[in-house]
Design a protein around this motif. Sequence first.
Motif: not given
Length: 321
Positions: A316-321
């Motif tokens: 999820m964090a990778d998608l929202h960087r």
Amino acid sequence: MRAERLVALLFTLQSRRSATVPELAKALGVSERTMHRDIAALQAAGVPLWTETGRYGGVRLVDGWRTRLDGLTSREAVAIFAMGVPRALAELGLGTAVSAAHAKVKATLPAPLREQAQHLAQRFHLDAPAWFKSEEDAEHLATIAQAVWEQRRAAVTYRRGDQPVERLLEPLGLVLKAGVWYLVARIDHATRTYRVSRITAVDLTDEPFERPVDFDLAGWWQRSSTQFERSLHRHPVRLRLSPRGTKHLPDVVDPGLAIAALDAAGPPDDDGWVEVTVDLEEPDIAASMLLGLGPHVEVLEPPAVRAAFADAARRMADLHR
């Protein structure tokens, strides 16, 4: 609901012919003041009843007067109580009964009650299936409903996985859950649940069966559903929760399990966080549920749930960087 209560009052007076205001209030679970208002409402609607004071007084219907509502057939009565789900009733073969019941109620209810019923019908509607989920094709539903209604044993062929199995059932009831029909039936003195869409053949026998006098379909379904849901929660998961995470744990997991875990929790640490152990499903499902708590939960163990939670959070964090 007042319209329902007024009809209940009408039937109560019709069956007793005479009753005191306190007796009627107790029977219908309202105050005596409310009962006086309901009696006045029936009188205003044209129901011929009168009151008599004194030791042997009470509220009475005029001798010989009866509402025509008690002329409903049993099928029509069932249809009235379930009138909020006409599509489901049509699937059960009760569509004609719904139309007949509508016509009879419209013709016999006093005008104020009829208006209240129409007012309600225009403002509330039951849409049983969940969003983005079509209703299942239950080909043999009407035949099974007939077996339930007539208390006849039914020989069914049921698809279990890829294999058909044959069962001789005593159908006790039908339940509609989120667009899916389930048959509750007795077999070998045990009560079981069958998904109607998986029944591929039905043969009604001429053998009647005795329905258990103490069987309550709604109560049995509630207990069975709760037992099934909790049977899926098999893995103890130890969590560390912030005050906000503690507050919202019942929102993301089974509330009963959450409350039990919180009740058994130790005191909070210096930051206000507490450790709890709650039984959840397999790691991937447990992780997806706990993601709803965001940064207010830390998964301590088991390692499989902690890893699944961390992996999902990382993606999820990778998608929202």
